[in-house]
Design a protein around this motif. Structure first.
Motif, PDB file in Angstrom:
ATOM      1  N   SER A 100      75.893  14.626 129.927  1.00 12.96           N
ATOM      2  CA  SER A 100      76.474  15.374 130.376  1.00 12.96           C
ATOM      3  C   SER A 100      77.439  14.767 131.409  1.00 12.96           C
ATOM      4  O   SER A 100      79.531  14.440 131.796  1.00 12.96           O
ATOM      5  N   VAL A 125      78.326  11.302 131.901  1.00 17.03           N
ATOM      6  CA  VAL A 125      78.399  10.272 131.586  1.00 17.03           C
ATOM      7  C   VAL A 125      79.410  10.053 130.535  1.00 17.03           C
ATOM      8  O   VAL A 125      80.000  10.812 129.646  1.00 17.03           O
ATOM      9  N   GLY A 126      81.159   9.084 130.854  1.00 12.47           N
ATOM     10  CA  GLY A 126      82.286   9.140 130.419  1.00 12.47           C
ATOM     11  C   GLY A 126      82.962   9.041 131.209  1.00 12.47           C
ATOM     12  O   GLY A 126      82.840   8.936 132.326  1.00 12.47           O
ATOM     13  N   PHE A 127      84.402   9.562 130.310  1.00 10.14           N
ATOM     14  CA  PHE A 127      85.704   9.612 130.858  1.00 10.14           C
ATOM     15  C   PHE A 127      85.523  11.028 131.087  1.00 10.14           C
ATOM     16  O   PHE A 127      85.924  11.764 130.031  1.00 10.14           O
ATOM     17  N   GLY A 155      87.114  12.266 127.992  1.00 11.31           N
ATOM     18  CA  GLY A 155      86.658  12.284 126.669  1.00 11.31           C
ATOM     19  C   GLY A 155      84.595  13.310 126.287  1.00 11.31           C
ATOM     20  O   GLY A 155      84.363  13.597 126.560  1.00 11.31           O
ATOM     21  N   PRO A 156      84.568  12.570 125.254  1.00 13.46           N
ATOM     22  CA  PRO A 156      83.248  12.831 125.261  1.00 13.46           C
ATOM     23  C   PRO A 156      81.741  12.462 126.319  1.00 13.46           C
ATOM     24  O   PRO A 156      82.075  11.321 126.418  1.00 13.46           O
ATOM     25  N   PRO A 157      80.540  13.495 126.258  1.00 13.48           N
ATOM     26  CA  PRO A 157      79.215  12.027 126.350  1.00 13.48           C
ATOM     27  C   PRO A 157      78.932  11.292 126.067  1.00 13.48           C
ATOM     28  O   PRO A 157      79.713  10.919 124.532  1.00 13.48           O
ATOM     29  N   LEU A 158      78.979   9.929 126.757  1.00  9.29           N
ATOM     30  CA  LEU A 158      78.613   9.114 125.708  1.00  9.29           C
ATOM     31  C   LEU A 158      77.080   9.225 126.681  1.00  9.29           C
ATOM     32  O   LEU A 158      76.561   9.442 127.633  1.00  9.29           O
ATOM     33  N   ARG A 194      83.022  14.340 134.523  1.00  2.76           N
ATOM     34  CA  ARG A 194      82.723  13.476 134.574  1.00  2.76           C
ATOM     35  C   ARG A 194      83.584  12.096 135.184  1.00  2.76           C
ATOM     36  O   ARG A 194      84.825  12.636 134.949  1.00  2.76           O
ATOM     37  N   GLY A 211      83.561   8.495 134.192  1.00  3.48           N
ATOM     38  CA  GLY A 211      84.542   7.175 134.213  1.00  3.48           C
ATOM     39  C   GLY A 211      84.118   6.319 134.617  1.00  3.48           C
ATOM     40  O   GLY A 211      82.878   5.954 134.936  1.00  3.48           O
ATOM     41  N   ASN A 212      84.526   5.348 134.697  1.00  5.40           N
ATOM     42  CA  ASN A 212      83.742   4.315 135.311  1.00  5.40           C
ATOM     43  C   ASN A 212      84.443   3.652 136.927  1.00  5.40           C
ATOM     44  O   ASN A 212      84.274   2.735 137.446  1.00  5.40           O
TER      45      ASN A 212
END
Length: 408
Positions: free
Chosen positions: A168, A170-172, A175-178, A250, A252-253
């Motif tokens: 939950s 990880v991601g932007f 956006g959705p979880p990755l 989340r 993102g990077n």
């Protein structure tokens, strides 16, 4: 390959049986590399890892998986079919010779292994095994542990990431979880590494007790993939409760602590930058100013990381004006010269030809009778002593006859 080939490692003389798939493979690889005699007990069709792609180009069959070539290094392979009464008897005897067993079968299977019934154990599973062999340490690696209402739930590496809450985070933001860490089973690696720690401590405690004249007993160790993930994850672990359970979006990077902090685009990839200390920020600001003529970035107000966090979008945009003009290697070299914490985001190809790793001799060649010569990673740490024992991965059933002969 025989146990004698492990003789110089610190765990020489310890035997570990690996009944697992991916959830125990990395941990037993560590055991083997440090000198233990690790025996993979495989079904007639082979361990499931043997079928995991990618496969070596031009090869097929049980030796072709590159994952197997990596995970099974320095281990021995014994093929046994527990549904066959003779093989079941051999498996029980083999377990009796072990110091540690790692098993990732579901709790219902571990609690009532049918192949124990023929040995007069009444199908008592792990409890019957450890009662018969009290010196043994048995490590269970399961999705949700051996107890609790979810103990029978099935899982995978991805389900484990989701159940521990880390997915939950990880991601932007919008956006959705990755899934973290791509296709590899990092959480399973983490669980198996904790299995190594627990089982090594168990063997040590057993040996100390025996040396002191006390009962030399093993341990039953219960690892839950969900709980290991929760232990590893700061976003969903204790800090969440210290923050009064405030949800964390989340990120993102980038990391919204301040700017620059995260991944920034270069002309040929990405670099990671973190500039928290005033000296780091001043160096970044001066570099941006020299390149773009930006006067505002030199304002002393931006030395405060809180101010840069509040102006995160603007500061990130200024930094990207710098990073997009250079390759990641150029940014790395010049950034290091300016004493800025910056590094390329390496691809696999970058790492294979990384001058530092080449200089320290981290990559090493390995020979295999089917795969030929290939390059593999070296040890995760070095010591003054020669601790590491490196051997190729075994072929399917390569050591069955030899190991079974030891049991007679």
């Amino acid at each position: 390959m025989s146990p004698a080939q492990h003789g110089h490692g610190p765990w020489n003389g310890v035997r570990v049986l690996d009944l697992t798939g991916l959830s125990g493979a990395y941990g037993t690889r560590v055991w083997a590399a440090l000198g233990a005699d690790v025996i993979c007990v495989e079904p007639p069709g082979g361990n499931p890892i043997r079928t995991m792609p990618p496969l070596a180009p031009g090869h097929a069959g049980p030796e072709a998986s590159l994952w197997w070539a990596y995970y099974a290094a320095s281990k021995r392979s014994v093929v046994l079919d527990p549904t066959d009464s003779e093989d079941a008897a051999s498996l029980v005897k083999l377990i009796g010779t072990a110091d540690v067993v790692l098993d990732d079968a579901m709790p219902v299977a571990q609690e009532a292994y049918p192949w124990l019934a023929d040995m007069g154990q009444g199908g008592l599973g792990v409890s019957g095994i450890v009662e018969r062999y009290p010196h043994l340490t048995w490590v269970s690696i399961t999705p949700f542990g051996m107890t609790g209402p979810r103990r029978h739930w099935r899982s995978s590496n991805l389900v484990a990431w989701a159940s521990c809450g880390l997915a939950s985070t990880v991601g932007f933001p919008h956006g959705p979880p990755l899934a973290p860490a791509g296709e590899i089973g990092v959480l399973m690696h983490g669980a198996s590494l904790h299995a190594v720690i627990g089982s090594m401590m168990s063997v040590r405690a057993r040996n100390q007790a025996g040396a002191a004249g006390e009962p030399a007993l093993g341990q039953t160790i219960d690892l839950s993939l969900q709980e290991v993930g929760l232990w590893l994850s700061p976003e969903t672990g204790v800090p969440l409760y210290l923050d009064d359970q405030v949800p964390r979006p989340r990120a993102g990077n980038r990391r919204p602590v301040t700017s620059p902090m995260g991944m920034y685009p270069a002309s040929d990839g990405y670099v990671a930058i973190i500039a928290i200390q005033p000296a780091h920020w001043n160096a970044v600001a001066q570099w941006v100013h020299e390149l773009t003529g930006n006067e505002g970035i030199l304002d002393e107000i931006f030395i405060d990381i809180v101010v840069r966090r509040e102006a995160l979008e603007a500061v990130d945009a200024w930094v990207e004006e710098l990073t997009t003009r250079f390759t990641k290697q150029e940014l790395f070299v010049e950034g290091q010269r300016r004493r800025i914490p910056i590094t390329p985001v390496n691809t696999v190809g970058d790492l294979r030809h990384d001058p530092h790793l080449e200089a320290v001799g981290w990559w090493r060649p390995e020979e295999h009778p089917v795969l030929g010569t290939y390059t593999v990673p070296g040890s995760p740490f070095t010591t003054d002593g020669d601790w590491w024992a490196w051997q190729r991965a075994p072929m399917l059933g390569e050591h069955t006859d030899g190991v079974l002969a030891e049991l007679t």
